[in-house]
Design a protein around this motif. Structure first.
Motif, PDB file in Angstrom:
ATOM      1  N   GLY A 214     -36.247 -17.856  26.845  1.00 34.30           N
ATOM      2  CA  GLY A 214     -35.393 -17.540  25.700  1.00 34.30           C
ATOM      3  C   GLY A 214     -35.000 -18.725  24.827  1.00 34.30           C
ATOM      4  N   LYS A 215     -35.736 -19.812  24.904  1.00 31.27           N
ATOM      5  CA  LYS A 215     -35.403 -20.970  24.062  1.00 31.27           C
ATOM      6  C   LYS A 215     -35.494 -20.610  22.576  1.00 31.27           C
ATOM      7  CE  LYS A 215     -38.529 -23.784  25.758  1.00 31.27           C
ATOM      8  NZ  LYS A 215     -39.315 -22.768  26.495  1.00 31.27           N
ATOM      9  N   ASP A 216     -36.569 -19.931  22.224  1.00 27.96           N
ATOM     10  CA  ASP A 216     -36.740 -19.537  20.814  1.00 27.96           C
ATOM     11  C   ASP A 216     -35.642 -18.565  20.379  1.00 27.96           C
ATOM     12  OD1 ASP A 216     -39.266 -20.946  20.264  1.00 27.96           O
ATOM     13  OD2 ASP A 216     -40.119 -19.540  21.711  1.00 27.96           O
ATOM     14  N   GLY A 217     -35.286 -17.665  21.265  1.00 31.81           N
ATOM     15  CA  GLY A 217     -34.251 -16.680  20.955  1.00 31.81           C
ATOM     16  C   GLY A 217     -32.900 -17.338  20.705  1.00 31.81           C
ATOM     17  N   VAL A 218     -32.580 -18.341  21.513  1.00 35.31           N
ATOM     18  CA  VAL A 218     -31.310 -19.060  21.317  1.00 35.31           C
ATOM     19  C   VAL A 218     -31.316 -19.742  19.952  1.00 35.31           C
ATOM     20  CG1 VAL A 218     -30.007 -21.103  22.049  1.00 35.31           C
ATOM     21  CG2 VAL A 218     -30.684 -19.381  23.734  1.00 35.31           C
TER      22      VAL A 218
ATOM     23  N   LYS B 286     -26.798 -29.848  27.298  1.00 37.76           N
ATOM     24  CA  LYS B 286     -28.105 -29.440  27.820  1.00 37.76           C
ATOM     25  C   LYS B 286     -27.979 -28.062  28.457  1.00 37.76           C
ATOM     26  CE  LYS B 286     -28.203 -33.193  30.352  1.00 37.76           C
ATOM     27  NZ  LYS B 286     -28.497 -34.471  31.067  1.00 37.76           N
ATOM     28  N   PHE B 287     -28.875 -27.174  28.072  1.00 30.54           N
ATOM     29  CA  PHE B 287     -28.826 -25.799  28.571  1.00 30.54           C
ATOM     30  C   PHE B 287     -30.104 -25.457  29.318  1.00 30.54           C
ATOM     31  CE2 PHE B 287     -26.109 -25.859  24.808  1.00 30.54           C
ATOM     32  CZ  PHE B 287     -24.941 -25.319  25.326  1.00 30.54           C
ATOM     33  N   PHE B 288     -29.936 -24.995  30.552  1.00 29.96           N
ATOM     34  CA  PHE B 288     -31.054 -24.397  31.281  1.00 29.96           C
ATOM     35  C   PHE B 288     -30.855 -22.885  31.253  1.00 29.96           C
ATOM     36  CE2 PHE B 288     -32.619 -22.624  35.383  1.00 29.96           C
ATOM     37  CZ  PHE B 288     -33.964 -22.664  35.041  1.00 29.96           C
ATOM     38  N   LEU B 289     -31.803 -22.180  30.656  1.00 25.55           N
ATOM     39  CA  LEU B 289     -31.716 -20.723  30.544  1.00 25.55           C
ATOM     40  C   LEU B 289     -32.399 -20.130  31.771  1.00 25.55           C
ATOM     41  CD1 LEU B 289     -32.814 -20.595  26.782  1.00 25.55           C
ATOM     42  CD2 LEU B 289     -30.499 -20.919  27.715  1.00 25.55           C
TER      43      LEU B 289
END
Ligand code: AMP
Ligand code: MG
Length: 267
Positions: free
Chosen positions: A69-73, A165-168
């Motif tokens: 979901g990197k693109d979605g965020v 920093k976010f780990f989804l």
């Protein structure tokens, strides 16, 4: 939101974090989206302040398994901000020029300038994730990198960069559903890569590599947040809230003009 922050030295275990967690928002998607709307509005104002002040730099690092979901965020959390002040840097497999340099060379040149938010879609963490799992360099080479990364981020922070920093975190089942959706929908075919299936076979190795990276590089100056991401709207909501709360703590104000503008009328 501190719930999702990985405290340095804590006994955080990724395997204990439920990717489907939605806490009090469980079953309340409409409410969640309403709240996201409010947060993206606040983020727009905060980014305007950041840009107007030209003082702080903000770096947002996004990492996840494929389809995480990197693109979605990027699309949803930043949908209201002025594109002038936000830039995305996506890091793919390094080119031969990039490989001719140290692994932080291509990263450092993409870090934010004053007044800017820079989003990293993948990052220097690939150099202790895919590189570790795929044995792209010897263990003694990647083993040193956790310390390099901590020091590099410390330098950025000392010089005025706010780092988040976010780990989804998605489950393996959720990844299967999302990959299948990419295969079933011709409009999503472009997103599918056969390499994703190869990476999926190494799921457990990646989880372990994330476990180590998250715990060894979550620091007071550059914390990791591990976000439950099976629910796209909940994931967006949590990321937006962490960002908004962090930026609000800066207590930014629009700069005052040094000119005396009182009483001037434009004819
Ligand atoms: P995507 O984000 O889906 O376009 O894929 C980019 C690919 O580049 C992923 O498979 C990453 O693992 C890979 N990649 C990114 N950084 C590195 C790196 N430093 N070394 C090797 N592969 C990388
Ligand atoms: Mg991909």
């Amino acid at each position: 939101m501190e719930r999702y922050r990985i405290e340095p030295g804590s006994d955080f275990r990724l395997s204990n974090l439920d990717p489907g967690e939605r806490l009090s928002f469980d079953g309340k998607k409409a409410l969640g989206n309403e709240y996201l709307e409010e947060l993206t509005g606040r983020l727009r104002t905060l980014q305007e302040l950041l840009y107007a002040q030209g003082r702080h730099r903000v770096l947002v690092v996004l990492q996840a398994m494929d389809t995480g979901g990197k693109d979605g965020v990027i699309r949803h959390v930043f949908r209201s901000v002025n594109p002038q002040g936000v830039k995305v840097a996506s890091f793919k497999a390094p080119s031969s020029l990039e490989l001719a340099h140290d692994y932080l060379w291509r990263i450092h040149r993409e870090t934010p300038a004053r007044g800017e938010i820079r989003i990293f879609n993948r990052s220097h963490y690939e150099d202790v994730l895919v590189v570790r799992v795929r044995n792209l360099v010897a263990p003694e080479v990647w083993e040193r990198r956790y310390d390099h990364i901590r020091d590099f981020e410390r330098m950025l922070a000392d010089e005025g960069t706010i780092i988040l920093k976010f780990f989804l975190h998605i489950s393996k089942d959720e990844q299967a559903r999302r990959l299948q959706a990419r295969l079933d929908d011709p409009e999503k075919h472009w997103k599918f890569s056969p390499a994703d299936l190869e990476e999926r076979k190494l799921w457990d190795d990646y989880q372990e590599a994330f476990q180590v990276a998250l715990t060894r590089t979550s620091t007071p100056w550059a914390p990791w947040y591990a976000i439950p991401a099976n629910s796209k709207w909940y994931r967006n909501l949590v990321v937006a809230r962490v960002l908004v709360e962090t930026l609000e703590r800066l207590e930014m104000r629009f700069p005052e003009s040094s000119l005396d503008l009182e009483g001037i009328r434009v004819e």
